[in-house]
Design an enzyme around this catalytic site. Structure first.
Site, PDB file in Angstrom:
ATOM      1  N   HIS A   1      -1.414   0.178  -9.490  1.00  0.00           N
ATOM      2  CA  HIS A   1      -1.471  -0.890  -9.217  1.00  0.00           C
ATOM      3  C   HIS A   1      -2.411  -2.206  -9.910  1.00  0.00           C
ATOM      4  CE1 HIS A   1      -4.236  -1.282  -4.317  1.00  0.00           C
ATOM      5  NE2 HIS A   1      -3.946  -2.593  -4.810  1.00  0.00           N
TER       6      HIS A   1
ATOM      7  N   ARG B   1       1.258  -1.293  -0.197  1.00  0.00           N
ATOM      8  CA  ARG B   1       0.076   0.112  -0.107  1.00  0.00           C
ATOM      9  C   ARG B   1       0.814   1.209  -0.085  1.00  0.00           C
ATOM     10  NH1 ARG B   1      -3.566  -3.391  -1.748  1.00  0.00           N
ATOM     11  NH2 ARG B   1      -5.153  -3.550  -0.116  1.00  0.00           N
TER      12      ARG B   1
HETATM   13  C1  GLV Z   1      -4.940  -5.568  -3.971  1.00  0.00           C
HETATM   14  O1  GLV Z   1      -4.387  -4.293  -3.230  1.00  0.00           O
HETATM   15  C2  GLV Z   1      -5.494  -6.009  -3.089  1.00  0.00           C
HETATM   16  O2  GLV Z   1      -5.555  -6.300  -1.268  1.00  0.00           O
HETATM   17  O3  GLV Z   1      -6.575  -7.317  -3.590  1.00  0.00           O
END
Ligand code: GLV
Length: 296
Positions: free
Chosen positions: A259, A211
């Site tokens: 991401h 994160r």
């Molecule tokens: C993605 O970041 C997840 O937590 O699945």
């Protein structure tokens, strides 16, 4: 048995179809914000990025399944989450191999100096560079959960374990490449600040697939500009999508991806959640229930 499904994206129909296939005995209902004031009654909820108002109404369900690995986006709602309802995250469900591919690629790219060769090629330059040596190239993986362990397996043998904040500094001092795979909790938020990032050896490389809030972004940028940190591959950011004016975009030593290091795979996830629902129906215990006191 009734399952209530919530996703704010355009995928809800495909998830519903997969659940109907995997659990033909279940009634699957989709819920949309603003669709109705009251939630239809249900036994289980399967959610992605739900609104707090929905969570408040789930006090009677047997479990809330979150269709991701990290549950920080759910736990941030605090009291809106019914205290006694188990929250269940995904356990791998096809994410481990994606993470391993991503991290391995980023490590090899730095280790074999492909980033330098890309920069040289853009200038039309043909110069073989000295190779990094493996013995000076320890890789530190922060976080030894399901995904962290899968990445360690892919990186190869010779694992030494460190634990807790007392051993963190020793761990950082020995990590030429730092791979962050921690869950985001109040304890780990901002963990990688200026002093911790400075503890990494000279010319260390940072890979973040956890994160954005784990890292103090301005500190990372300062240390890259000063040359202490050689560069970073970042898949996650404090604000996503990463704003166009963010200085990371202008730093060639930072590789940015949106991401995608491990995305939720629908079929694998539905199969896993369906299996867990069957186990709960049969009175069996299931894995991946979130420990709210730990925050993951
Ligand atoms: C993605 O970041 C997840 O937590 O699945």
């Amino acid at each position: 048995m009734r399952i209530l499904l919530y996703r704010p994206d355009s995928e809800a129909q495909a998830w519903t179809a997969d659940f109907s296939k995997m659990l033909p005995e279940a009634d699957i209902t989709q819920w949309r914000e603003g669709a109705s004031d009251k939630l239809p009654p249900c036994d289980y909820a399967v959610v992605w990025a739900p609104p707090a108002a929905m969570l408040r109404e789930l006090a009677e369900v047997k479990a809330i399944f979150h269709t991701g690995a990290g549950v920080d986006a759910l736990l941030k709602f605090g009291d809106a989450l019914p205290a006694h309802v188990p929250i269940v995250r995904l356990g791998d469900a096809g994410m481990g191999v994606q993470m391993a591919e991503y991290v391995l690629h980023a490590v090899l790219r730095y280790f074999r100096r492909f980033d330098d060769y890309e920069a040289q090629a853009r200038k039309g330059e043909w110069t073989p560079l000295p190779q990094h040596r493996k013995e000076n190239f320890s890789i530190g993986v922060l976080g030894m959960g399901v995904l962290g362990s899968r990445v360690l397996d892919a990186l190869g043998p010779g694992v030494q374990c460190f634990s807790g904040t007392t051993e963190l500094e020793t761990f950082l001092r020995g990590s030429r490449v730092l791979v962050n795979m921690l869950p985001l909790t109040p304890e780990t938020s901002n963990l990688l600040d200026r002093s911790r990032l400075s503890a990494l050896p000279h010319q260390a490389y940072v890979i973040n697939v956890a994160r954005g809030a784990h890292i103090a972004e301005p500190d990372l940028l300062t240390l890259i500009k000063s040359g202490h940190i050689a560069g970073a591959t970042l898949d996650v950011f404090r604000n996503e999508p990463l704003p166009v004016q963010h200085p990371f975009w202008q730093e060639p030593r930072i590789t940015i991806t949106p991401h995608i290091s491990a995305t939720t795979l629908r079929q694998e996830s539905v199969a896993q959640i369906a299996g867990k629902i069957r186990d709960l129906q049969a009175g069996r215990t299931i894995a991946d229930v979130v420990d709210r006191s730990r925050g993951y």
